[in-house]
Scaffold this active site. Structure first.
Site, PDB file in Angstrom:
ATOM      1  CB  SER A   1      60.563  31.698  -4.803  1.00  0.00           C
ATOM      2  OG  SER A   1      61.945  31.484  -4.722  1.00  0.00           O
TER       3      SER A   1
ATOM      4  CD  GLU B   1      61.810  21.088  -5.459  1.00  0.00           C
ATOM      5  OE1 GLU B   1      61.370  21.523  -6.537  1.00  0.00           O
ATOM      6  OE2 GLU B   1      62.078  21.822  -4.488  1.00  0.00           O
TER       7      GLU B   1
END
Length: 412
Positions: A181, A265
């Protein structure tokens, strides 16, 4: 549970709103024609890692000014200690800051380097690595991308095949990464490589490396997705010489560094607000005169109930995010709850996209934004949502985690 702000949190929330109103550069306007990358904290019309290098001088300058304003507050890396460029915010205040930025429609800065790599270096990096990499992340001067997945090694990450062979004071790296990404916008990568092919258990022969994208032998190629955008890339290593000083943690122990990294995360507030704003915009539009012209004729029969279900699911997702961050604030490490959050969010993304498209019937087939209902936002979201149930871990993997760790079910 009661998620109401304490007086101190309400005061901080008001400060964040005032800061955004006063400091966000007016020339840094959203580009609603541009597709977004697939990250939950993306804000419609902005892609800060790309904007900072934009060919449009006003976008590049706006992105730079916004990073500078956040740097002055320590809000690119708000949870980091002040001596490392952060603001020392609590987990709950970090959550409030992220929530208010999303609600205001302004982009975050720093991305994966700020919330994932930085804490990993604090835990496992050398003093030299911290001095080299943490300040540029905190100032929004260096962006990062994650080089974990490979062709054939996604959910089964321990099967990765990119090799690194020790050659004096460096590793010679050969192999390929994929679905990286924002890889085309990154200055550096953090990658997993195999340093012991003969290890008894595959995950024990993996090492964690930091890679400058300008290193000879490193090639990054964009991948075009179903929407025609290029939010991710494939990365090739051809005898790329990576200094041993760029290794994080011990050789062959990179798996454990990576698992710690993934524990950082985010709680998922970005997705919640994106979906909520999209649904509110949909409801407001179909109530307008223009919206009624595009409305599917039989929408009234069941469409209102479907929209109501989506709204209810968004409130569930918000509570899941608050539960996760509350556990972190209490000093706990979220376990299966993170998988519940990821799975519910991904499937809600797809349900919301289908709902928005059904509202407009045949008009939902219009791809060009001009003259399409709501600028074809739900048509584009349907394409965006296709990948939702395998990005960040497939739905099947998440269900296995929930079953075994959350419900205590046997593995077979």
């Amino acid at each position: 549970m009661n998620w109401a702000d304490t007086p101190e949190q309400a005061e901080f929330r008001a400060q964040v709103r005032q800061f955004i109103a006063e400091e966000f550069p007016p020339e840094y306007r959203p580009d609603t024609e541009a597709e977004q990358s697939l990250e939950p904290e993306d804000v419609l019309g902005y892609n800060w890692p790309a904007d900072r290098n934009s060919a449009d001088p006003s976008r590049a300058e706006g992105a730079r000014k916004w990073a500078a304003a956040l740097t002055a507050k320590g809000w690119i890396t708000p949870g980091w200690p002040a001596e490392l460029g952060g603001a020392g915010l609590s987990v709950l205040d970090e959550f409030i800051l992220s929530e208010e930025m999303m609600r205001a429609g302004v982009p975050t800065v720093g991305s994966i380097g700020a919330f994932l790599l930085g804490p990993t270096l604090m835990a496992h990096g050398t003093d030299e690595q911290k001095r080299e990499h943490l300040p540029p992340i905190a100032r929004g001067e260096r962006t990062w991308a994650q080089g974990f997945s490979e062709p054939g090694s996604g959910s089964d990450l321990a099967s990765l095949r990119t090799k690194a062979v020790r050659d004096g004071d460096a590793y010679l790296v050969n192999g390929q990464k994929v679905w990286t990404s924002l890889g085309t916008h990154a200055d550096w990568l953090f990658v997993l490589v195999r340093t012991d092919p003969a290890a008894e258990k595959p995950h024990r022969g993996i090492t964690f490396l930091l890679v400058d994208v300008t290193t000879p032998g490193v090639t990054i190629r964009p991948i075009t997705d179903i929407r025609g955008d290029q939010p991710f890339a494939e990365v090739f290593f051809d005898d790329a010489r990576i200094p041993v000083t760029n290794r994080v943690g011990e050789e062959n122990r990179g798996w454990y560094v990576a698992m710690d990294a993934l524990s950082f995360e985010r709680a998922g507030i970005g997705a919640t607000i994106k979906y909520e704003q999209a649904l509110r915009r949909l409801v407001s539009y179909v109530a307008s005169e223009e919206g009624r012209r595009y409305l599917r004729p039989d929408f009234a029969a069941g469409g209102r109930r479907e929209v109501a279900r989506r709204y209810t699911e968004m409130r569930v997702l918000y509570n899941l995010a608050r539960l996760t961050v509350s556990k972190q604030a209490a000093g706990e490490v979220p376990g299966y709850e993170a998988s519940v959050n990821q799975l519910f969010s991904a499937e809600l993304h797809q349900r919301l996209a289908r709902t928005g498209a059904r509202v407009f019937g045949r008009h939902a087939g219009l791809w060009q934004r001009a003259d399409a209902p709501l600028g074809a936002v739900f048509t584009h979201q349907r394409m965006d949502a296709v990948a939702a149930t395998f990005l960040g871990g497939t739905a099947e993997i998440q269900r296995n985690v929930i079953a075994t760790r959350g419900l205590g079910l046997p593995r077979s």
